[in-house]
Design a protein around this motif. Structure first.
Motif, PDB file in Angstrom:
ATOM      1  N   MET A  81      88.584   1.051  70.455  1.00  0.00           N
ATOM      2  CA  MET A  81      87.917   0.861  68.890  1.00  0.00           C
ATOM      3  C   MET A  81      88.868   1.386  68.050  1.00  0.00           C
ATOM      4  SD  MET A  81      83.943   2.668  69.842  1.00  0.00           S
ATOM      5  CE  MET A  81      83.080   2.049  71.417  1.00  0.00           C
ATOM      6  N   THR A  82      89.711   2.182  68.388  1.00  0.00           N
ATOM      7  CA  THR A  82      91.017   2.603  67.529  1.00  0.00           C
ATOM      8  C   THR A  82      91.746   1.207  67.321  1.00  0.00           C
ATOM      9  OG1 THR A  82      90.947   4.924  68.039  1.00  0.00           O
ATOM     10  CG2 THR A  82      92.881   3.981  67.140  1.00  0.00           C
ATOM     11  N   ALA A  83      91.960   0.636  68.338  1.00  0.00           N
ATOM     12  CA  ALA A  83      92.777  -0.683  68.527  1.00  0.00           C
ATOM     13  C   ALA A  83      92.265  -1.690  67.573  1.00  0.00           C
ATOM     14  CB  ALA A  83      93.061  -1.286  69.810  1.00  0.00           C
ATOM     15  N   VAL A  84      90.963  -1.868  67.644  1.00  0.00           N
ATOM     16  CA  VAL A  84      90.342  -2.876  66.597  1.00  0.00           C
ATOM     17  C   VAL A  84      90.435  -2.334  65.285  1.00  0.00           C
ATOM     18  CG1 VAL A  84      87.952  -3.458  65.836  1.00  0.00           C
ATOM     19  CG2 VAL A  84      88.586  -3.680  68.181  1.00  0.00           C
ATOM     20  N   ALA A  85      90.729  -1.253  64.873  1.00  0.00           N
ATOM     21  CA  ALA A  85      90.823  -0.826  63.530  1.00  0.00           C
ATOM     22  C   ALA A  85      92.218  -1.345  63.407  1.00  0.00           C
ATOM     23  CB  ALA A  85      90.683   0.762  63.414  1.00  0.00           C
ATOM     24  N   VAL A  86      93.016  -1.052  63.942  1.00  0.00           N
ATOM     25  CA  VAL A  86      94.405  -1.415  63.643  1.00  0.00           C
ATOM     26  C   VAL A  86      94.390  -2.976  63.538  1.00  0.00           C
ATOM     27  CG1 VAL A  86      96.670  -1.646  64.588  1.00  0.00           C
ATOM     28  CG2 VAL A  86      95.552   0.487  64.930  1.00  0.00           C
ATOM     29  N   LEU A  87      93.849  -3.810  64.322  1.00  0.00           N
ATOM     30  CA  LEU A  87      93.845  -5.212  64.146  1.00  0.00           C
ATOM     31  C   LEU A  87      93.175  -5.784  62.984  1.00  0.00           C
ATOM     32  CD1 LEU A  87      95.355  -7.271  66.428  1.00  0.00           C
ATOM     33  CD2 LEU A  87      95.222  -4.981  66.812  1.00  0.00           C
TER      34      LEU A  87
ATOM     35  N   GLU B 152      94.820   5.694  58.811  1.00  0.00           N
ATOM     36  CA  GLU B 152      94.692   6.464  57.464  1.00  0.00           C
ATOM     37  C   GLU B 152      95.530   6.035  56.519  1.00  0.00           C
ATOM     38  OE1 GLU B 152      92.506  10.421  58.888  1.00  0.00           O
ATOM     39  OE2 GLU B 152      94.533  10.582  58.611  1.00  0.00           O
ATOM     40  N   VAL B 153      97.012   5.849  56.669  1.00  0.00           N
ATOM     41  CA  VAL B 153      97.802   5.715  55.619  1.00  0.00           C
ATOM     42  C   VAL B 153      97.606   4.285  55.037  1.00  0.00           C
ATOM     43  CG1 VAL B 153     100.463   5.282  55.326  1.00  0.00           C
ATOM     44  CG2 VAL B 153      99.262   7.387  56.476  1.00  0.00           C
ATOM     45  N   VAL B 154      97.524   3.166  55.996  1.00  0.00           N
ATOM     46  CA  VAL B 154      97.574   1.917  55.497  1.00  0.00           C
ATOM     47  C   VAL B 154      96.385   1.543  54.887  1.00  0.00           C
ATOM     48  CG1 VAL B 154      97.602  -0.464  56.351  1.00  0.00           C
ATOM     49  CG2 VAL B 154      99.188   1.070  57.371  1.00  0.00           C
ATOM     50  N   SER B 155      94.902   2.164  55.119  1.00  0.00           N
ATOM     51  CA  SER B 155      93.717   1.706  54.457  1.00  0.00           C
ATOM     52  C   SER B 155      93.602   2.755  53.380  1.00  0.00           C
ATOM     53  CB  SER B 155      92.527   1.869  55.616  1.00  0.00           C
ATOM     54  OG  SER B 155      92.375   3.280  56.080  1.00  0.00           O
ATOM     55  N   SER B 156      94.221   4.024  53.298  1.00  0.00           N
ATOM     56  CA  SER B 156      93.975   4.837  52.449  1.00  0.00           C
ATOM     57  C   SER B 156      92.508   5.547  52.492  1.00  0.00           C
ATOM     58  CB  SER B 156      93.893   4.638  50.899  1.00  0.00           C
ATOM     59  OG  SER B 156      95.495   4.055  50.744  1.00  0.00           O
ATOM     60  N   GLN B 157      92.265   5.721  53.841  1.00  0.00           N
ATOM     61  CA  GLN B 157      90.741   6.108  54.097  1.00  0.00           C
ATOM     62  C   GLN B 157      90.975   7.065  55.383  1.00  0.00           C
ATOM     63  OE1 GLN B 157      87.379   3.602  54.443  1.00  0.00           O
ATOM     64  NE2 GLN B 157      88.609   1.848  54.274  1.00  0.00           N
ATOM     65  N   PRO B 158      90.132   8.098  55.423  1.00  0.00           N
ATOM     66  CA  PRO B 158      90.083   8.955  56.743  1.00  0.00           C
ATOM     67  C   PRO B 158      89.695   8.067  57.816  1.00  0.00           C
ATOM     68  CG  PRO B 158      89.087  10.162  54.689  1.00  0.00           C
ATOM     69  CD  PRO B 158      89.202   8.681  54.367  1.00  0.00           C
ATOM     70  N   PHE B 159      90.304   8.338  58.991  1.00  0.00           N
ATOM     71  CA  PHE B 159      90.292   7.287  60.163  1.00  0.00           C
ATOM     72  C   PHE B 159      88.683   7.338  60.647  1.00  0.00           C
ATOM     73  CE2 PHE B 159      90.120   7.183  64.977  1.00  0.00           C
ATOM     74  CZ  PHE B 159      90.392   5.773  64.927  1.00  0.00           C
ATOM     75  N   PRO B 160      87.919   8.364  60.489  1.00  0.00           N
ATOM     76  CA  PRO B 160      86.408   8.347  61.057  1.00  0.00           C
ATOM     77  C   PRO B 160      85.649   7.565  59.811  1.00  0.00           C
ATOM     78  CG  PRO B 160      87.058  10.295  61.057  1.00  0.00           C
ATOM     79  CD  PRO B 160      88.299   9.946  60.311  1.00  0.00           C
ATOM     80  N   GLU B 161      86.118   7.678  58.568  1.00  0.00           N
ATOM     81  CA  GLU B 161      85.414   6.730  57.559  1.00  0.00           C
ATOM     82  C   GLU B 161      85.726   5.433  57.602  1.00  0.00           C
ATOM     83  OE1 GLU B 161      86.025   6.337  52.727  1.00  0.00           O
ATOM     84  OE2 GLU B 161      85.664   8.619  53.517  1.00  0.00           O
ATOM     85  N   PHE B 162      86.806   5.126  58.122  1.00  0.00           N
ATOM     86  CA  PHE B 162      87.122   3.567  58.353  1.00  0.00           C
ATOM     87  C   PHE B 162      86.312   3.178  59.597  1.00  0.00           C
ATOM     88  CE2 PHE B 162      89.628   0.095  60.191  1.00  0.00           C
ATOM     89  CZ  PHE B 162      89.915  -0.780  58.875  1.00  0.00           C
ATOM     90  N   LEU B 163      86.484   3.746  60.631  1.00  0.00           N
ATOM     91  CA  LEU B 163      85.579   3.153  61.754  1.00  0.00           C
ATOM     92  C   LEU B 163      84.149   3.302  61.267  1.00  0.00           C
ATOM     93  CD1 LEU B 163      86.869   5.212  64.819  1.00  0.00           C
ATOM     94  CD2 LEU B 163      87.407   2.831  64.207  1.00  0.00           C
ATOM     95  N   GLN B 164      83.718   4.037  60.662  1.00  0.00           N
ATOM     96  CA  GLN B 164      82.070   4.085  60.255  1.00  0.00           C
ATOM     97  C   GLN B 164      81.849   2.884  59.468  1.00  0.00           C
ATOM     98  OE1 GLN B 164      80.236   6.557  61.583  1.00  0.00           O
ATOM     99  NE2 GLN B 164      78.599   4.882  61.030  1.00  0.00           N
ATOM    100  N   LYS B 165      82.715   2.692  58.425  1.00  0.00           N
ATOM    101  CA  LYS B 165      82.434   1.647  57.733  1.00  0.00           C
ATOM    102  C   LYS B 165      82.712   0.055  57.906  1.00  0.00           C
ATOM    103  CE  LYS B 165      82.753   4.382  53.268  1.00  0.00           C
ATOM    104  NZ  LYS B 165      83.959   4.507  51.891  1.00  0.00           N
ATOM    105  N   ARG B 166      83.870   0.261  58.665  1.00  0.00           N
ATOM    106  CA  ARG B 166      84.252  -1.158  59.250  1.00  0.00           C
ATOM    107  C   ARG B 166      83.724  -1.683  60.515  1.00  0.00           C
ATOM    108  NH1 ARG B 166      88.660  -2.928  56.452  1.00  0.00           N
ATOM    109  NH2 ARG B 166      88.328  -4.745  57.724  1.00  0.00           N
ATOM    110  N   LEU B 167      83.235  -0.774  61.269  1.00  0.00           N
ATOM    111  CA  LEU B 167      83.024  -1.136  62.781  1.00  0.00           C
ATOM    112  C   LEU B 167      81.307  -0.723  63.136  1.00  0.00           C
ATOM    113  CD1 LEU B 167      84.145  -2.483  65.458  1.00  0.00           C
ATOM    114  CD2 LEU B 167      84.867  -0.191  65.874  1.00  0.00           C
ATOM    115  N   PHE B 168      81.409   0.857  62.965  1.00  0.00           N
ATOM    116  CA  PHE B 168      80.075   1.294  63.486  1.00  0.00           C
ATOM    117  C   PHE B 168      78.905   0.879  62.597  1.00  0.00           C
ATOM    118  CE2 PHE B 168      82.570   5.080  64.731  1.00  0.00           C
ATOM    119  CZ  PHE B 168      83.168   4.467  65.934  1.00  0.00           C
TER     120      PHE B 168
END
Length: 403
Positions: free
Chosen positions: A96-102, A205-221
């Motif tokens: 799931m972390t890898a999907v966030a990167v891609l 986090e750095v590239v998206s300017s979002q906390p990592f959990p927030e990115f996963l929540q909004k973009r995946l979960f």
């Protein structure tokens, strides 16, 4: 009452993916009678105290065909295992972390071939251990810096370090990793590396300017409807957490803790470890894998490009020996079956997935259009990827297929 509840759960499971683009006939390509062998086989592992209980899910052609719970979620109270029990999925977090990167690569914000130092300057000028003696260490400069691809494939050479403090941030963790010399030249060998995956979370986090959990929540979960998946189970969700167990001297099982978790379950100051911090359910995990089998789409919405999915599920480590079982290779965030043998014998080449430290397993077979999810909480199970429980579930699922 029990039969009524089971029927209701089955009805819910059978339509879980119903509006997916890959929805299929009610049979989902299985012989229903043979699918009944799955809980029978799982119950044997409960009976011999291999596990306290298990939740299994088998899906095909976009539909869940089998969702079963056997045994106990809590041996002390004899609370029966339920299909909505929550599990620490440990390293099943990594894909799931890898999907966030891609996802960020799809947006042109990074490339998997970027040097890590492009996004995290603290990684500039890393050293490499050339020779290590009993009391000495000779350092040299690596031929090249580590890349995002190296992190995704466990070929970076990064070492793990102790948690700087209980409530460390991903920024603090990445800084700590960056100050350690590399253990081997980047790309030269495979060595399972939690620090590398945690570093990926910081890059997100750095590239998206979002906390990592927030990115996963909004973009995946949220898009996938993974309502149960979280780094920090609420007190209400924690009540549905299947208790973890380990072998007891003299036989049987005794409760243990989740060694990966430092602090309270609901403590949101705990690090959201991208390498293994998530809790989830069988149904949520299946949604993630269904999105991957559907080429990055979920219910008509594209989350990941087809090109990214293809890249993520294609061998990236050449002939380097990887994984915890024979015949495996490594892709971006997933393990992949290169040559089915042993525990993977029932699966097709190209099957991708990941296991977890406490025995959880999740695999998708593109050739068979099959998803298999195993949820158990068993510490000290040895090589979880090679467990008899995993093998039994896969064999029963494939044996029940009718096309």
């Amino acid at each position: 009452m029990k039969s009524s509840l089971r029927f209701s759960l089955f009805l819910f499971a059978s339509v879980l993916f119903a509006s997916s683009p890959r929805a299929a006939a009610p049979s989902a390509g299985f012989d229903p009678a043979k699918l009944k062998e799955i809980p029978v086989r799982m119950q044997k592992f409960v009976g011999d105290s291999t596990v306290s209980g298990a939740v299994t899910l088998v899906a095909r052609h976009g539909q869940v065909a089998s969702l079963e719970a056997v045994g106990y979620a809590d041996l002390a109270t004899k609370a029966p295992m339920r299909t909505d029990n929550l599990f620490w999925i440990a390293s099943m977090t990594k894909p799931m972390t890898a999907v966030a990167v891609l996802m960020l690569q799809d947006e042109g914000k990074l490339s998997v071939d970027d040097p890590v130092e492009k996004h995290l300057p603290e990684f500039k000028g890393q050293w490499l251990v050339q020779e290590r003696g009993s009391n000495t260490m000779t350092l040299t400069k690596p031929a090249r810096p580590i890349t995002v691809r190296d992190l995704l494939t466990h070929t970076s050479g990064l070492g793990d370090v102790p948690l700087p403090r209980m409530h460390s941030t991903l920024a603090e963790l990445a800084m700590a990793y960056s100050q350690q010399p590399l253990k081997f030249p980047p790309g030269s060998k495979w060595e399972y590396c939690n620090s590398g995956i945690n570093t990926l979370g910081r890059i997100v986090e750095v590239v998206s300017s979002q906390p990592f959990p927030e990115f996963l929540q909004k973009r995946l979960f949220n898009p996938l409807g993974m309502k149960e998946t979280t780094f920090w189970p609420t007190p209400a969700k924690a009540k549905r957490l299947a208790r973890p167990y380990q072998p007891k001297a003299g036989g049987g099982l005794e409760e243990t803790d989740i060694w990966f978790i430092k602090g309270g379950l609901s403590d949101r100051a705990r690090p959201p470890f991208p390498s293994g911090g998530l809790f989830s359910t069988a149904e949520d995990v299946a949604r993630f894998y269904q999105m991957m089998l559907a080429g990055g789409e979920w219910r008509g919405k594209r989350l990941l490009s087809r090109e990214a999915v293809a890249q993520m599920t294609r061998t990236q480590t050449s002939d380097i020996k990887t994984g915890f079982t024979d015949g495996m290779s490594w892709v971006l965030g997933f393990a992949v079956v290169k040559e089915p043998k042993g525990v993977t014998e029932a699966l097709s080449p190209g099957t991708f997935g990941h296991g977890g430290a406490y025995g959880t397993q999740s695999w998708a077979d593109p050739k068979k259009d099959l998803i298999v999810v195993l949820m158990i909480q068993r510490a000290k199970i040895g090589n979880a990827d090679a467990s008899d429980v995993r093998r039994a579930l896969q064999e029963a699922a494939v044996a029940a297929m009718v096309d």
